[in-house]
Motif scaffolding. Sequence first.
Motif, PDB file in Angstrom:
ATOM      1  N   LEU A 154      36.705  40.004  23.084  1.00 25.67           N
ATOM      2  CA  LEU A 154      36.536  38.738  23.799  1.00 25.67           C
ATOM      3  C   LEU A 154      36.094  38.891  25.240  1.00 25.67           C
ATOM      4  O   LEU A 154      35.995  37.894  25.963  1.00 25.67           O
ATOM      5  CB  LEU A 154      37.850  37.938  23.745  1.00 25.67           C
ATOM      6  N   GLY A 155      35.831  40.114  25.686  1.00 23.82           N
ATOM      7  CA  GLY A 155      35.325  40.308  27.031  1.00 23.82           C
ATOM      8  C   GLY A 155      36.422  40.413  28.070  1.00 23.82           C
ATOM      9  O   GLY A 155      37.588  40.675  27.746  1.00 23.82           O
ATOM     10  N   ASP A 156      36.050  40.175  29.332  1.00 18.78           N
ATOM     11  CA  ASP A 156      36.974  40.420  30.442  1.00 18.78           C
ATOM     12  C   ASP A 156      37.174  39.211  31.342  1.00 18.78           C
ATOM     13  O   ASP A 156      37.456  39.356  32.540  1.00 18.78           O
ATOM     14  CB  ASP A 156      36.465  41.602  31.280  1.00 18.78           C
ATOM     15  N   ALA A 157      37.027  38.008  30.786  1.00 19.29           N
ATOM     16  CA  ALA A 157      37.345  36.818  31.579  1.00 19.29           C
ATOM     17  C   ALA A 157      38.802  36.899  32.026  1.00 19.29           C
ATOM     18  O   ALA A 157      39.630  37.518  31.344  1.00 19.29           O
ATOM     19  CB  ALA A 157      37.115  35.558  30.744  1.00 19.29           C
ATOM     20  N   PRO A 158      39.161  36.293  33.166  1.00 24.56           N
ATOM     21  CA  PRO A 158      40.532  36.421  33.693  1.00 24.56           C
ATOM     22  C   PRO A 158      41.619  36.046  32.683  1.00 24.56           C
ATOM     23  O   PRO A 158      42.629  36.737  32.571  1.00 24.56           O
ATOM     24  CB  PRO A 158      40.532  35.490  34.899  1.00 24.56           C
ATOM     25  N   ALA A 159      41.429  34.967  31.938  1.00 26.40           N
ATOM     26  CA  ALA A 159      42.463  34.552  30.978  1.00 26.40           C
ATOM     27  C   ALA A 159      42.556  35.535  29.816  1.00 26.40           C
ATOM     28  O   ALA A 159      43.651  35.804  29.301  1.00 26.40           O
ATOM     29  CB  ALA A 159      42.166  33.146  30.462  1.00 26.40           C
ATOM     30  N   VAL A 160      41.424  36.090  29.402  1.00 30.28           N
ATOM     31  CA  VAL A 160      41.445  37.100  28.339  1.00 30.28           C
ATOM     32  C   VAL A 160      42.180  38.341  28.831  1.00 30.28           C
ATOM     33  O   VAL A 160      42.986  38.938  28.100  1.00 30.28           O
ATOM     34  CB  VAL A 160      40.024  37.449  27.880  1.00 30.28           C
ATOM     35  N   ALA A 161      41.919  38.717  30.068  1.00 33.23           N
ATOM     36  CA  ALA A 161      42.615  39.875  30.647  1.00 33.23           C
ATOM     37  C   ALA A 161      44.116  39.620  30.723  1.00 33.23           C
ATOM     38  O   ALA A 161      44.924  40.530  30.480  1.00 33.23           O
ATOM     39  CB  ALA A 161      42.048  40.176  32.029  1.00 33.23           C
ATOM     40  N   ALA A 162      44.500  38.387  31.042  1.00 35.69           N
ATOM     41  CA  ALA A 162      45.928  38.054  31.094  1.00 35.69           C
ATOM     42  C   ALA A 162      46.556  38.152  29.713  1.00 35.69           C
ATOM     43  O   ALA A 162      47.665  38.677  29.556  1.00 35.69           O
ATOM     44  CB  ALA A 162      46.114  36.654  31.673  1.00 35.69           C
ATOM     45  N   LEU A 163      45.866  37.643  28.703  1.00 31.90           N
ATOM     46  CA  LEU A 163      46.371  37.757  27.335  1.00 31.90           C
ATOM     47  C   LEU A 163      46.502  39.220  26.939  1.00 31.90           C
ATOM     48  O   LEU A 163      47.516  39.634  26.353  1.00 31.90           O
ATOM     49  CB  LEU A 163      45.436  37.030  26.372  1.00 31.90           C
ATOM     50  N   ARG A 164      45.493  40.008  27.276  1.00 30.02           N
ATOM     51  CA  ARG A 164      45.517  41.433  26.953  1.00 30.02           C
ATOM     52  C   ARG A 164      46.713  42.114  27.611  1.00 30.02           C
ATOM     53  O   ARG A 164      47.373  42.969  27.006  1.00 30.02           O
ATOM     54  CB  ARG A 164      44.194  42.063  27.390  1.00 30.02           C
ATOM     55  N   ALA A 165      47.021  41.722  28.843  1.00 23.49           N
ATOM     56  CA  ALA A 165      48.153  42.321  29.561  1.00 23.49           C
ATOM     57  C   ALA A 165      49.478  42.000  28.866  1.00 23.49           C
ATOM     58  O   ALA A 165      50.367  42.849  28.788  1.00 23.49           O
ATOM     59  CB  ALA A 165      48.171  41.829  31.004  1.00 23.49           C
ATOM     60  N   HIS A 166      49.608  40.778  28.372  1.00 26.63           N
ATOM     61  CA  HIS A 166      50.844  40.414  27.666  1.00 26.63           C
ATOM     62  C   HIS A 166      50.991  41.183  26.346  1.00 26.63           C
ATOM     63  O   HIS A 166      52.124  41.384  25.882  1.00 26.63           O
ATOM     64  CB  HIS A 166      50.861  38.912  27.387  1.00 26.63           C
ATOM     65  N   LEU A 167      49.886  41.599  25.768  1.00 25.10           N
ATOM     66  CA  LEU A 167      49.932  42.306  24.495  1.00 25.10           C
ATOM     67  C   LEU A 167      50.125  43.814  24.660  1.00 25.10           C
ATOM     68  O   LEU A 167      50.136  44.537  23.665  1.00 25.10           O
ATOM     69  CB  LEU A 167      48.636  42.040  23.706  1.00 25.10           C
ATOM     70  N   ARG A 168      50.282  44.281  25.882  1.00 18.83           N
ATOM     71  CA  ARG A 168      50.526  45.708  26.109  1.00 18.83           C
ATOM     72  C   ARG A 168      51.991  46.031  25.852  1.00 18.83           C
ATOM     73  O   ARG A 168      52.845  45.161  25.785  1.00 18.83           O
ATOM     74  CB  ARG A 168      50.161  46.101  27.536  1.00 18.83           C
ATOM     75  N   GLY A 169      52.271  47.319  25.742  1.00 21.11           N
ATOM     76  CA  GLY A 169      53.651  47.765  25.573  1.00 21.11           C
ATOM     77  C   GLY A 169      53.843  48.481  24.258  1.00 21.11           C
ATOM     78  O   GLY A 169      53.056  48.334  23.312  1.00 21.11           O
ATOM     79  N   ASP A 170      54.907  49.247  24.186  1.00 22.66           N
ATOM     80  CA  ASP A 170      55.181  50.041  22.989  1.00 22.66           C
ATOM     81  C   ASP A 170      55.889  49.251  21.895  1.00 22.66           C
ATOM     82  O   ASP A 170      55.821  49.605  20.723  1.00 22.66           O
ATOM     83  CB  ASP A 170      56.039  51.258  23.356  1.00 22.66           C
ATOM     84  N   ASP A 171      56.569  48.182  22.282  1.00 23.85           N
ATOM     85  CA  ASP A 171      57.309  47.384  21.297  1.00 23.85           C
ATOM     86  C   ASP A 171      56.441  46.197  20.863  1.00 23.85           C
ATOM     87  O   ASP A 171      56.180  45.286  21.655  1.00 23.85           O
ATOM     88  CB  ASP A 171      58.621  46.892  21.900  1.00 23.85           C
TER      89      ASP A 171
END
Length: 387
Positions: A154-171
Amino acid sequence: MLIALSNTPRDYAWGSPTLLADLEGREPTGAPEAEVWFGDHPGSPAEVHDGSGRTLDAWLPAAAAEHDVPAKLPYLLKLLAAGAPLSIQVHPSKQQAVEGFAREEAAGVARDAAERNYKDDNHKPEVIVALSDTFTALAGLRDLARTRALVDLLGDAPAVAALRAHLRGDDSADALRSAIGWLLGEADPAAIEQIVDAAASAESEEYAAELALTRSLHSAYPADPGIVVALLMNLVELRRGEAIFVPAGVLHAYVAGLGVEIMAASDNVLRGGLTPKHIDVDELLSLVDFRPAEPPFLRATPSGADAEVFAPDVEDFSLGHLAAGGATELPLTGVAIALGVAGRTTVSGASGSRLVLEPGQAALVTADESPLATDGGGEVFVAMPGD
């Protein structure tokens, strides 16, 4: 005892104007027809055709002392015809329902209030079996690695980047909880639009169906955060006769198609998008099982010639299926409701009582009529208590 039942379709906006009419072989009314309920739920109890003029919620308690029937059914059987997507939703466990209902009763929240979460104190596991050639649904949360791969498209728009950040992590469960909590509770409409626009313009052979659904949902529910929640869910296309089982805690939404649905007798629904109705984000997050899982397909167990039973691990219900093609029998686990879905079928019980079912017609069958037998070229589903 076999007694004919009937009901009129519910005209919810998401209903199909043609699917139920086509099943029953009649002209469409022109209005959306979403569900036909065959049960004693007070929201739309079936009419009992025994000359009493009663609906099933009144008939059962009156008949319980004389006949082999309970005062209340543990299940509700439906025909469901989705012409547009239903809301994303989740149902509570039995304990969560008991506690939530008591809490809202104590707080004095009116049972018909828009903000009411718990209409009763029961859980609502459910099974749906496809009757149309295909039935599209969203069911459960996709494997996180695959969801991250989709979001990376979905690219690197600010909201997409924010969603991507929330989906990070080991759990995985924590990451999905964080993402869905943000989408439903914190992300503003502009952020949702940005993610949806990115998905609408993205291309992928692997995720073509998911991206196409995003475009479709955007036209139906502009700027609804549920459009992005749907991107995190398993997209399932059932073929005719295939089923999914949705237990407590599993996010799901039915998107398009005709099916026969059975559930515990409850009206407890907490919504998570694709709706103008109330969304209690905190309560929803407390109920959802955020662990990724494969789509919850349910396979039927054979029960003699041309008969099978969809039997999830719940006490409230099981769903028998008697296929077209000839005479067959199905043992009953209690009071049952038989529903014709194709052809013309004669159903008969141990006493010799008989009824003919056309598509869309139903009958109450008392437990002492077991086994239920069918004859003819039709197809019948049979709701009954869990074994």
